[in-house]
Design a protein around this motif. Sequence first.
Motif, PDB file in Angstrom:
ATOM      1  N   GLY A  21     -10.894  11.568  -7.115  1.00 36.95           N
ATOM      2  CA  GLY A  21      -9.562  11.692  -7.715  1.00 36.95           C
ATOM      3  C   GLY A  21      -9.332  10.610  -8.763  1.00 36.95           C
ATOM      4  O   GLY A  21      -8.771  10.868  -9.833  1.00 36.95           O
TER       5      GLY A  21
ATOM      6  N   GLU B  17      -3.883  12.762  -5.850  1.00 39.32           N
ATOM      7  CA  GLU B  17      -4.781  11.623  -6.081  1.00 39.32           C
ATOM      8  C   GLU B  17      -5.110  11.459  -7.567  1.00 39.32           C
ATOM      9  O   GLU B  17      -4.989  10.370  -8.125  1.00 39.32           O
TER      10      GLU B  17
ATOM     11  N   MET C 131      -4.493   3.581  -4.525  1.00 43.16           N
ATOM     12  CA  MET C 131      -5.086   4.921  -4.592  1.00 43.16           C
ATOM     13  C   MET C 131      -5.443   5.503  -3.230  1.00 43.16           C
ATOM     14  O   MET C 131      -5.340   6.714  -3.031  1.00 43.16           O
ATOM     15  N   ASP C 132      -5.885   4.669  -2.280  1.00 42.54           N
ATOM     16  CA  ASP C 132      -6.330   5.237  -1.008  1.00 42.54           C
ATOM     17  C   ASP C 132      -5.171   5.635  -0.103  1.00 42.54           C
ATOM     18  O   ASP C 132      -5.391   6.258   0.935  1.00 42.54           O
ATOM     19  N   ALA C 133      -3.945   5.310  -0.496  1.00 45.26           N
ATOM     20  CA  ALA C 133      -2.772   5.676   0.299  1.00 45.26           C
ATOM     21  C   ALA C 133      -2.030   6.882  -0.266  1.00 45.26           C
ATOM     22  O   ALA C 133      -1.022   7.313   0.285  1.00 45.26           O
ATOM     23  N   VAL C 134      -2.548   7.422  -1.367  1.00 42.54           N
ATOM     24  CA  VAL C 134      -1.891   8.557  -2.016  1.00 42.54           C
ATOM     25  C   VAL C 134      -2.324   9.857  -1.330  1.00 42.54           C
ATOM     26  O   VAL C 134      -3.489  10.011  -0.933  1.00 42.54           O
TER      27      VAL C 134
ATOM     28  N   VAL D 241     -11.251   9.689  -2.515  1.00 46.49           N
ATOM     29  CA  VAL D 241     -10.524   8.686  -3.295  1.00 46.49           C
ATOM     30  C   VAL D 241     -11.251   8.442  -4.617  1.00 46.49           C
ATOM     31  O   VAL D 241     -10.640   8.415  -5.692  1.00 46.49           O
TER      32      VAL D 241
ATOM     33  N   ARG E 145       0.820  -1.212   0.000  1.00 45.65           N
ATOM     34  CA  ARG E 145       0.000   0.000   0.000  1.00 45.65           C
ATOM     35  C   ARG E 145       0.856   1.266   0.000  1.00 45.65           C
ATOM     36  O   ARG E 145       0.335   2.370   0.022  1.00 45.65           O
TER      37      ARG E 145
END
Lengths: 345, 345
Positions: A244, A208, A200-203, A241, A133
């Motif tokens: 983006g 994003e 994507m959810d860790a960016v 999320v 992640r």
Amino acid sequence: MNAPFAARGTATVLPQPYLLFLGDTTEPGFAKTAFGLRDWAGEKCVGEYACGATVSTGLPRLTPAEAVAKGARGLVIGVANPGGVIPPSWRTSLVEALEAGLDIVSGMHVRLADIPEVAEAAALLGRQLIDIRVPPADIPVATGRKRSGKRLLTVGTDCALGKKYTALAIARAFEARGIDADFRATGQTGIMIAGGGMPMDAVISDFEAGAAEVLSPDGAPEHWDVIEGQGSLAHPAYAAVSLGLLHGSQPDVFVVCHEPGRTAMLGTAGYTVATIEEIIDLTTALGRRTNPNIRCGGVSFNSSALDEAEAAALMEAESNRLGLPVADPVRGGPAFDALVESCLA
Amino acid sequence: MNAPFAARGTATVLPQPYLLFLGDTTEPGFAKTAFGLRDWAGEKCVGEYACGATVSTGLPRLTPAEAVAKGARGLVIGVANPGGVIPPSWRTSLVEALEAGLDIVSGMHVRLADIPEVAEAAALLGRQLIDIRVPPADIPVATGRKRSGKRLLTVGTDCALGKKYTALAIARAFEARGIDADFRATGQTGIMIAGGGMPMDAVISDFEAGAAEVLSPDGAPEHWDVIEGQGSLAHPAYAAVSLGLLHGSQPDVFVVCHEPGRTAMLGTAGYTVATIEEIIDLTTALGRRTNPNIRCGGVSFNSSALDEAEAAALMEAESNRLGLPVADPVRGGPAFDALVESCLA
């Protein structure tokens, strides 16, 4: 499908075969990583392991030592709870896996190396701790520049109801029709299946949409990127999320994923699942900003709670009501063929 | 206003007074940090310093040594380019500031401590490097739970056109009417002005709405949080930030910020600025998910490119067209009073 992720992506090489770890999870919706690996990379999974979980993948329940004897090389954390934390109750099991000879692969927000017992055991034993992640460090701000090639994005009326599954099934169906297509993974399970992608959810939020642009670069004019959606534009925690990813993906076509019968939105109190029409309207209104030709290709149902006849009747009724193909990719059949053809039309 | 940010926020104590650093910036839109500090914390700014910039705050241009002689304690990086990078051409100036006796305060994405020359000079000289864009580590996933108290959020048809300015002016106007209000800062300049807040664009996407929930906690029933907006729901790079902030803020009222005459969206090629109506529609459609009573309180114009008569005529015409108060908070007057009253109605 599953071409190596080019240039700036997280081209991780994971230790396979896997033992799937379920922790103490009692909510099936949180075990989507394990279910996805079973369904889409089943030949790479020797069994499952748990410390109190009531959910099961149906694979043999093995100790880490038994799994190693069957050839396993990595323990994959197969659950994703809200916030992506690793609770203290899992730590003994993780250390046992390291001691048995397994590396650990995690898609949680918390880094394995930040858990002292786990980090110490891995260092002592010479095992790998792989956090898939963690996004690449050089993600640019989005430009909004229109890229070549075609793109499909799955979106949802909630989290954890089939966006990854639908994208994988559509990418396979495209390939079965002789169409050049890549599944583009955006979450931990998809990345584990595909061997690359963008978490994507860790960016960081400012990057994003840029991360989504990196994930699906310019392609040949007739090539399709089939992009795994995340969250929901109507989810009070995760809509950032979703937006983006939508803006950066510039999809030509989107498919709305929905679970008939689910009423409460996952991980919230007092929020109902969005309607299909709400998601079509929001996705179109927001998505046309980066692709004015965006259109809804149809609806994908997760109808696992219904029997065959109930599911068929409901999908036909919903298709007539919405004026769009409605299909369950797990059930396949002519309804799914119609959905695939609609996406390609 | 400017109450210390409670509990889980970035309660940074900044070294004041400031010397404002403009780098080599030639685009006034990128110098909003410096302009904001001049306008809202002018008594804390002794002058400006640059290495090739053509933009100016109008404050005396001083060397770091001259600024220290006038009492300055911190050099604030007063510009924010796309991506928040510190270019190599600034490094000599930053080291000179450290050598003159100043700490450095930065709101850029790149951390000061990651620039070797700067980190080494600071360590050698015992100076502080303060990155206010680093969010707190313990931000939770949003719950969507409705919080007590009232909230106003500024939103925009683009970036960098007055969302912070409008929020500050409305918070001051509320206080002038005897209403208990807090300005809630979400960007580097606002945090520098307020002395606390949440750097929304630096938060990991999965926690974006949660960060906005932390920023404006439960309040007294008649208390207002006036929340600084970020980006635009129509911006191809930054809409994820805007949506997470909208969902987590749960605003009762939003004010649309717009710059008449601006046509091209900042930092993009080929994108036009959104219309006011588009932003009203998107904000209402998305915002009612976490606050069903959300409404538009009016429109804030950045009319600095127009003369007094032109601005007044345009605002009256736009107010009639939209059926909403339209005012420029810099110009104030009865139009701004009407906007403030509409927000409170």
